[in-house]
Write an enzyme that holds these catalytic residues in place. Structure first.
Site, PDB file in Angstrom:
ATOM      1  N   LYS A 217       0.813  -1.215   0.000  1.00 58.67           N
ATOM      2  CA  LYS A 217       0.000   0.000   0.000  1.00 58.67           C
ATOM      3  C   LYS A 217       0.849   1.269   0.000  1.00 58.67           C
ATOM      4  O   LYS A 217       2.054   1.240   0.236  1.00 58.67           O
ATOM      5  CB  LYS A 217      -0.980  -0.017   1.182  1.00 58.67           C
ATOM      6  CG  LYS A 217      -2.104  -1.032   0.979  1.00 58.67           C
ATOM      7  CD  LYS A 217      -3.162  -0.968   2.045  1.00 58.67           C
ATOM      8  CE  LYS A 217      -4.315  -1.918   1.706  1.00 58.67           C
ATOM      9  NZ  LYS A 217      -5.355  -1.935   2.757  1.00 58.67           N
ATOM     10  N   ARG A 251      -3.002 -10.033   5.650  1.00 54.21           N
ATOM     11  CA  ARG A 251      -3.398 -10.167   4.240  1.00 54.21           C
ATOM     12  C   ARG A 251      -2.242  -9.703   3.371  1.00 54.21           C
ATOM     13  O   ARG A 251      -1.744  -8.589   3.545  1.00 54.21           O
ATOM     14  CB  ARG A 251      -4.657  -9.327   4.001  1.00 54.21           C
ATOM     15  CG  ARG A 251      -5.322  -9.486   2.658  1.00 54.21           C
ATOM     16  CD  ARG A 251      -6.637  -8.698   2.624  1.00 54.21           C
ATOM     17  NE  ARG A 251      -7.330  -8.861   1.352  1.00 54.21           N
ATOM     18  CZ  ARG A 251      -7.142  -8.078   0.301  1.00 54.21           C
ATOM     19  NH1 ARG A 251      -6.272  -7.080   0.374  1.00 54.21           N
ATOM     20  NH2 ARG A 251      -7.818  -8.293  -0.817  1.00 54.21           N
TER      21      ARG A 251
END
Length: 270
Positions: A217, A251
């Site tokens: 991210k 995740r």
């Protein structure tokens, strides 16, 4: 259907499979069934406990897709995985119809970035005997990163998640079926993301397993000035830090690097 088995000793690794053409990291790579299943096999061999299948991108600025298109993307993959491997399959969706059909196809978990706030979502999940992860997001993917604002980022997210849990419990979704995700990158600034990570233990103290997703991210890219393709080592470091602060599931796009990081962190855990 493989059920989710939570352990207080061993964190679970959730491998990401984006069956989308426009996801920020790997959009378009796994849109064919053969390529998707090959990637799932690689993730399982690398140590994935859960495989998370998404048919609609939730990157910042992402446009929505139709329900029928989302179903066409995820259901054949879920069926293919369920026929071949005994792994927990998670469906990453906010649509009740997709949740229902995915579970019928073999999914054993629902991962909802909108925390069951869509019409009829809570009622549908109450009829499905699978765990559900409730994630916090400020706004919608198309606009969520424009100007995220909180009075206290952790306190505000906890208040939201508590309210969502209460609605789930009232609808008949048992406590044993609920997981929580603070929603890294979903309507948060760089500083807010790292404050959430620093105070992650606060979420575990709510009494539900915590799932985190920081893989590749912008909280990594913007801090380290790295393109998406070069963010896997840093992603693994953040996964280990999250587990150290109480995360039960991480995740990730790179299962192997994450598994190595968690093994190393586990060796020094007190």
């Amino acid at each position: 259907m493989a059920s989710l088995k939570m352990s207080t000793q061993k964190p679970q690794i959730m491998g990401i499979l984006n069956a989308t053409p426009d996801s920020f990291s790997d959009g378009g790579k796994y849109t064919s069934l053969d390529l998707a299943l090959k990637h799932v096999e690689q993730m399982i061999q690398a140590g994935a406990d859960i495989v998370d299948i998404g048919g609609e991108s939730t990157r910042p600025g992402a446009a929505p897709v139709s329900e029928s298109e989302e179903l066409e993307r995820v259901v054949p993959i879920i069926e293919g995985i369920a026929r071949r491997w005994n792994v927990t399959i998670s469906v990453d969706t906010s649509r009740p119809a997709v949740m229902k059909e995915a579970v019928q196809a073999g999914a054993g978990m629902i991962n909802d970035v909108r925390a069951l706030t869509q019409p009829n979502a809570v009622e549908v999940v109450a009829t499905l005997n699978v765990p559900v992860c409730l994630m916090h997001m400020q706004g919608e993917p198309r606009t969520m990163q424009k100007d995220p604002h909180y009075s206290d980022v952790v306190g505000d997210i906890i208040a939201f998640l508590k309210a969502r849990v209460e609605e789930c419990l009232e609808a008949g979704i048992g406590t044993h079926r609920i997981l929580l995700d603070p929603g890294f990158g979903f309507g948060k600034t760089l500083e807010q993301n790292y404050e959430i990570l620093r105070r992650l233990q606060s979420f575990s103290e709510l009494g539900y397993p915590v799932l985190v997703g920081m893989s590749r991210k912008s909280m990594i890219g913007n801090l380290l000035d790295l393109p998406v393709a070069d963010r896997d080592p840093a992603s693994a470091v953040l996964a280990a830090l999250a587990v150290e602060r109480g995360a039960a599931i991480v995740r990730t796009h790179n299962v192997e690097l994450t598994r190595q990081a968690l093994m190393l962190a586990g060796q020094v855990k007190e």
